[in-house]
Design an enzyme around this catalytic site. Sequence first.
Site, short mmCIF file in Angstrom:
data_model
loop_
_atom_site.label_atom_id
_atom_site.label_comp_id
_atom_site.label_asym_id
_atom_site.label_seq_id
_atom_site.Cartn_x
_atom_site.Cartn_y
_atom_site.Cartn_z
N CYS A 93 -8.79 1.88 3.47
CA CYS A 93 -7.39 1.61 3.79
C CYS A 93 -7.25 1.49 5.31
O CYS A 93 -7.84 2.25 6.06
CB CYS A 93 -6.47 2.67 3.20
SG CYS A 93 -5.93 3.92 4.34
N GLU A 94 -6.49 0.49 5.73
CA GLU A 94 -6.41 0.22 7.16
C GLU A 94 -5.51 1.21 7.90
O GLU A 94 -5.50 1.25 9.11
CB GLU A 94 -5.95 -1.22 7.41
CG GLU A 94 -4.53 -1.51 7.00
CD GLU A 94 -4.18 -2.98 7.19
OE1 GLU A 94 -5.10 -3.80 7.31
OE2 GLU A 94 -2.98 -3.29 7.22
N HIS A 95 -4.75 2.01 7.17
CA HIS A 95 -3.87 2.97 7.84
C HIS A 95 -4.58 4.26 8.19
O HIS A 95 -4.25 4.90 9.19
CB HIS A 95 -2.65 3.27 6.95
CG HIS A 95 -1.87 2.05 6.61
ND1 HIS A 95 -1.50 1.71 5.33
CD2 HIS A 95 -1.43 1.04 7.40
CE1 HIS A 95 -0.86 0.57 5.34
NE2 HIS A 95 -0.81 0.13 6.58
N HIS A 96 -5.54 4.67 7.36
CA HIS A 96 -6.22 5.95 7.58
C HIS A 96 -7.74 5.80 7.66
O HIS A 96 -8.44 6.78 7.90
CB HIS A 96 -5.88 6.93 6.45
CG HIS A 96 -4.40 7.11 6.26
ND1 HIS A 96 -3.66 6.37 5.36
CD2 HIS A 96 -3.52 7.92 6.90
CE1 HIS A 96 -2.39 6.73 5.43
NE2 HIS A 96 -2.27 7.66 6.36
N GLN A 134 -4.30 -2.60 -0.41
CA GLN A 134 -4.57 -3.11 -1.77
C GLN A 134 -3.76 -4.37 -2.09
O GLN A 134 -4.25 -5.29 -2.75
CB GLN A 134 -4.27 -2.00 -2.78
CG GLN A 134 -4.70 -2.36 -4.19
CD GLN A 134 -4.42 -1.24 -5.18
OE1 GLN A 134 -4.45 -0.06 -4.81
NE2 GLN A 134 -4.15 -1.58 -6.42
N HIS A 162 -6.55 6.08 -4.05
CA HIS A 162 -6.60 6.07 -2.59
C HIS A 162 -6.85 7.48 -2.07
O HIS A 162 -6.03 8.38 -2.29
CB HIS A 162 -5.28 5.55 -2.02
CG HIS A 162 -5.04 4.09 -2.31
ND1 HIS A 162 -5.00 3.13 -1.33
CD2 HIS A 162 -4.88 3.43 -3.48
CE1 HIS A 162 -4.80 1.94 -1.88
NE2 HIS A 162 -4.72 2.09 -3.19
N CYS A 164 -6.58 8.51 0.83
CA CYS A 164 -5.55 8.93 1.79
C CYS A 164 -4.37 9.57 1.07
O CYS A 164 -3.67 10.40 1.65
CB CYS A 164 -5.11 7.78 2.70
SG CYS A 164 -4.33 6.41 1.85
ZN LIG Z 1 -4.14 5.10 3.68
#
Ligand SMILES: [Zn+2]
Length: 205
Positions: A93-96, A134, A162, A164
Amino acid sequence: MNKNGIANYRKVEHYNEELQEKIRKNYKDIICALGDDPEREGLAKTPERVAKSMQFLTQGYDLNPAEILRSAMFKEDYSEMVIVKDIEVYSLCEHHMLPFFGRAHIAYIPNGQIVGLSKLGRVVDAFSRRLQVQERLTHEILNCIHHTLNPIGVAVVIEAKHLCMMMRGVQKQNSVATTSAFTGEFENSKTRAEFMRLISADLMR
Ligand SMILES: [Zn+2]
């Protein structure tokens, strides 16, 4: 050729030394910043391993998914729905920058051309081995097949967990995110229902 000096869509087996060194140094700093000792035995080689691992997990940046499809397209009159289900998905995931993983189900209705079935899995890999979300992953796979194979319709469903969500934040251990995208004939509710019925059926399990 690409930034790693590797011909397109071959697995990352040789690592770009310069990039490797840059990533390694940064991970060593991260370990220090986290308050551990990067020189202790268990961690001494960790920055190097993580650097290799990260290059592997993001090798999709160096792959050309449309090229992968084009390498195995064949003229064929078959015009029924082709489905490949349960394609393993591993992404970050690109956020975490934590993994999300699950399964993709893909269908298309040929319009004079079919594609080698294993290539659909390779396309999933090429888009998932990057920093992703996703929703975008689902659309990128769909659009690639739509524009390259030009079929009568494409359907993509991804179910994923996920880390995260599971390890931090809301700590929802068992929630699965499902995303879907459809083009052409699959926008017809009857065709879409048939596809959903087929991917839900336990035909070979
Ligand atoms: Zn994430």
